[in-house]
Design a protein around this motif. Structure first.
Motif, PDB file in Angstrom:
ATOM      1  N   UNK A 331       0.878  -1.258   0.069  1.00  6.80           N
ATOM      2  CA  UNK A 331      -0.251   0.035   0.018  1.00  6.80           C
ATOM      3  C   UNK A 331       0.874   1.316  -0.062  1.00  6.80           C
ATOM      4  N   UNK A 332       1.961   1.217   0.890  1.00  6.07           N
ATOM      5  CA  UNK A 332       2.937   2.467   0.651  1.00  6.07           C
ATOM      6  C   UNK A 332       3.429   2.524  -0.628  1.00  6.07           C
ATOM      7  N   UNK A 333       4.092   1.568  -1.138  1.00 12.21           N
ATOM      8  CA  UNK A 333       4.866   1.582  -2.314  1.00 12.21           C
ATOM      9  C   UNK A 333       3.836   1.952  -3.729  1.00 12.21           C
ATOM     10  N   UNK A 334       2.748   1.691  -3.381  1.00  6.67           N
ATOM     11  CA  UNK A 334       1.741   1.988  -4.500  1.00  6.67           C
ATOM     12  C   UNK A 334       1.123   3.363  -4.333  1.00  6.67           C
ATOM     13  N   UNK A 335       1.392   4.008  -3.333  1.00  6.36           N
ATOM     14  CA  UNK A 335       0.917   5.588  -3.163  1.00  6.36           C
ATOM     15  C   UNK A 335      -0.283   5.458  -2.399  1.00  6.36           C
ATOM     16  N   UNK A 336      -0.875   4.264  -1.907  1.00  7.46           N
ATOM     17  CA  UNK A 336      -2.489   3.961  -1.405  1.00  7.46           C
ATOM     18  C   UNK A 336      -2.247   4.632   0.035  1.00  7.46           C
ATOM     19  N   UNK A 337      -0.970   4.341   0.601  1.00 15.37           N
ATOM     20  CA  UNK A 337      -0.896   5.035   2.055  1.00 15.37           C
ATOM     21  C   UNK A 337       0.571   5.621   2.023  1.00 15.37           C
ATOM     22  N   UNK A 338       0.653   6.606   3.071  1.00 15.72           N
ATOM     23  CA  UNK A 338       1.831   7.320   3.104  1.00 15.72           C
ATOM     24  C   UNK A 338       2.421   6.747   4.501  1.00 15.72           C
ATOM     25  N   UNK A 339       3.701   6.542   4.590  1.00 19.36           N
ATOM     26  CA  UNK A 339       4.477   6.260   5.713  1.00 19.36           C
ATOM     27  C   UNK A 339       4.730   7.535   6.501  1.00 19.36           C
ATOM     28  N   UNK A 340       4.244   7.702   7.792  1.00 19.44           N
ATOM     29  CA  UNK A 340       4.204   8.871   8.504  1.00 19.44           C
ATOM     30  C   UNK A 340       5.274   8.930   9.368  1.00 19.44           C
ATOM     31  N   UNK A 341       6.437   9.354   8.732  1.00 19.72           N
ATOM     32  CA  UNK A 341       7.673   9.479   9.516  1.00 19.72           C
ATOM     33  C   UNK A 341       8.351  10.819   9.060  1.00 19.72           C
ATOM     34  N   UNK A 342       8.599  11.752  10.056  1.00 16.40           N
ATOM     35  CA  UNK A 342       9.308  13.002   9.758  1.00 16.40           C
ATOM     36  C   UNK A 342      10.148  13.345  11.060  1.00 16.40           C
ATOM     37  N   UNK A 343      11.475  13.692  10.696  1.00 12.01           N
ATOM     38  CA  UNK A 343      12.515  14.134  11.751  1.00 12.01           C
ATOM     39  C   UNK A 343      12.661  13.038  12.680  1.00 12.01           C
ATOM     40  N   UNK A 344      12.658  11.751  12.159  1.00  9.43           N
ATOM     41  CA  UNK A 344      12.818  10.568  13.026  1.00  9.43           C
ATOM     42  C   UNK A 344      11.758  10.298  14.044  1.00  9.43           C
ATOM     43  N   UNK A 345      10.768  10.861  13.870  1.00  8.75           N
ATOM     44  CA  UNK A 345       9.612  10.554  14.812  1.00  8.75           C
ATOM     45  C   UNK A 345       8.411   9.945  13.895  1.00  8.75           C
ATOM     46  N   UNK A 346       7.951   8.838  14.889  1.00 10.72           N
ATOM     47  CA  UNK A 346       6.843   8.068  14.147  1.00 10.72           C
ATOM     48  C   UNK A 346       5.540   8.700  14.476  1.00 10.72           C
TER      49      UNK A 346
END
Length: 349
Positions: A331-346
Motif C-alpha cells: 500500500x505504501x509503495x503504490x501510494x495508497x498509504x503514506x509512511x508517517x515519518x518525519x524528523x525521525x519521529x513516528x
C-alpha cells in the motif's frame, strides 16, 4: 522438606510459563539421586508425533529454547520413547522406564484441556521408590495446577485464544528475536507448491483481522449468535495456522495473528486461504460472514509501530471493499498509504 517448600514458593512466584518450567526443573534437580531433568515438547510434524527438549541442563545450568519445534535438529519421533508414547495414548499421568543399568526415567505429561504438549522427564541413578514417586508427583501437581492458572489468565474467556494482555507481554519481549530469526524451516502445510523462491527471505508477520459488519450481526440476530460467530471464527483461525504461530483475540471482533518463519508470498497465500475459509463457511442462522485483514513484517520498527502499520492496512481493506487481505508495504509503495515519518519521529494513527 524445608528446601522443597522454599522452592515451591519461588516456583509459584513466576508469571511466565517458561520461567515456571525452569523453576520446577530446578526444584526437582536438587533432590537426591536425580542425574538429569528435562522438559520435553510434544508436537506433530508431517503427520508424525515428535518430541524435542525445550528446557534442559547445559554445563550445570538450565537453559530453554522458544524456537520452532519442527525445525529443531534435536527433535525425535515419539516412537523412540515407547513408554511415554503409550502413556500419552492412554491419557496416563506418568510413565516409567529403565533403558539401561543406572538410568531410570520417569515421565510426567502436563495435561491441559485434555491435551498434552509438554512433559517433564526425570532421570535418576537408581529405581524410584514409592516415597520418591509421591514427592515427585506432589511437586509436579503443584506445578501443573499453577500452569493451568497461568493459562487461564492468558486466554480470552469466550474463544480460548490468547488475550490482549498476553499479546502485549509476548510481542514486546520477543519482537527483536522474531525480527532477526530467518532460518527456521517452513512447515509442510505452508510450503508453496513449487517451493519458496531462493531470493525470498523468511520473515515473521503480524496480521490484524476484523469481522466485516459484525455490529449488524449483533443488531440483527442478537449477541448470542454474535458470540457464536466469534467462537467459530476462532476455530477457523486455529485450523488455518500452525501450532507455533500465535493467535490472539484483541476484544470485540478483532483478532491478531503472529505468523512465524515464512516468506511474503506464502504469507499472502496463507492469509487469503484463511479469508476464503471464513467466506465459504455457513454460519448457523447468520449465513455468510467475511473478514478483512491487514499485515506487515515484524522486521523493522517498535511493537507499537508494527501494530499500527498492520492496523492501517486493515482499515484500508475495510474502506475499499472489505473481504480482502492488504499488505502494508504494498500500500505504501503504490501510494495508497503514506509512511508517517518525519524528523525521525513516528506518527501513529
Amino acid at each position: 522438606m524445608k528446601p522443597i517448600l522454599q522452592n515451591l514458593v519461588e516456583m509459584t512466584g513466576h508469571r511466565d510459563h517458561l520461567r515456571l518450567e525452569v523453576s520446577v526443573l530446578s526444584t526437582l534437580q536438587k533432590l537426591s539421586s536425580i542425574v538429569e531433568v528435562r522438559a520435553l515438547e510434544l508436537f506433530t510434524h508431517a503427520g508424525v508425533p515428535h518430541v524435542r527438549p525445550r528446557t534442559w541442563v547445559d554445563n550445570g545450568n538450565l537453559v530453554s529454547t522458544d524456537s520452532e519445534a519442527a525445525a529443531d535438529p534435536r527433535r525425535e519421533p515419539l516412537d523412540q520413547y515407547p513408554a511415554l508414547r503409550e502413556c500419552v495414548a492412554a491419557h496416563g499421568d506418568s510413565a516409567l522406564s529403565s533403558p539401561r543399568r543406572g538410568r531410570h526415567v520417569l515421565w510426567l505429561p502436563v495435561w491441559m484441556q485434555d491435551k498434552v504438549s509438554t512433559c517433564l522427564e526425570i532421570t535418576q541413578s537408581r529405581p524410584f521408590s514409592a516415597h520418591k514417586l509421591d514427592v515427585l508427583k506432589g511437586v509436579f501437581q503443584v506445578y501443573q495446577n499453577y500452569q493451568s492458572l497461568l493459562d487461564y489468565s492468558e486466554r480470552d474467556a469466550l474463544t480460548g485464544l490468547f488475550n490482549r494482555k498476553t499479546f502485549d507481554e509476548q510481542f514486546s519481549r520477543h519482537a527483536s528475536a522474531l525480527a532477526s530469526s530467518n532460518t527456521a524451516a517452513i512447515s509442510e502445510s505452508f510450503a508453496p507448491e513449487d517451493g519458496p523462491l531462493p531470493s525470498e527471505p523468511v520473515q515473521q508477520w503480524l496480521a490484524v483481522v476484523d469481522i466485516d459488519h459484525f455490529k449488524q450481526v449483533n443488531d440483527r440476530f442478537g449477541h448470542l449468535y454474535g458470540d457464536e460467530v466469534l467462537i467459530l471464527i476462532a476455530n477457523i483461525l486455529r485450523s488455518s495456522f500452525r501450532s507455533h504461530d500465535r493467535i490472539f483475540r484483541f476484544g470485540g471482533e478483532e483478532f491478531v495473528v503472529l505468523l512465524r518463519s515464512t516468506t511474503l508470498s506464502t504469507a499472502h497465500r496463507v492469509f487469503n486461504r484463511f479469508r476464503m475459509a471464513v467466506q465459504e463457511y455457513n454460519f448457523p442462522q447468520v449465513g455468510a460472514v467475511t473478514v478483512s485483514l491487514g499485515f506487515v513484517s515484524t522486521a523493522q520498527g517498535s511493537p507499537v509501530e508494527i501494530l499500527g502499520q498492520a492496523d492501517q492496512a486493515l482499515y484500508y481493506a475495510k474502506e475499499h471493499g472489505r473481504n480482502q487481505v492488504c499488505f502494508y508495504d504494498d500500500l505504501v509503495s503504490s501510494g495508497h498509504l503514506a509512511a508517517k515519518v518525519a524528523n525521525d519521529d513516528v506518527e501513529l494513527f
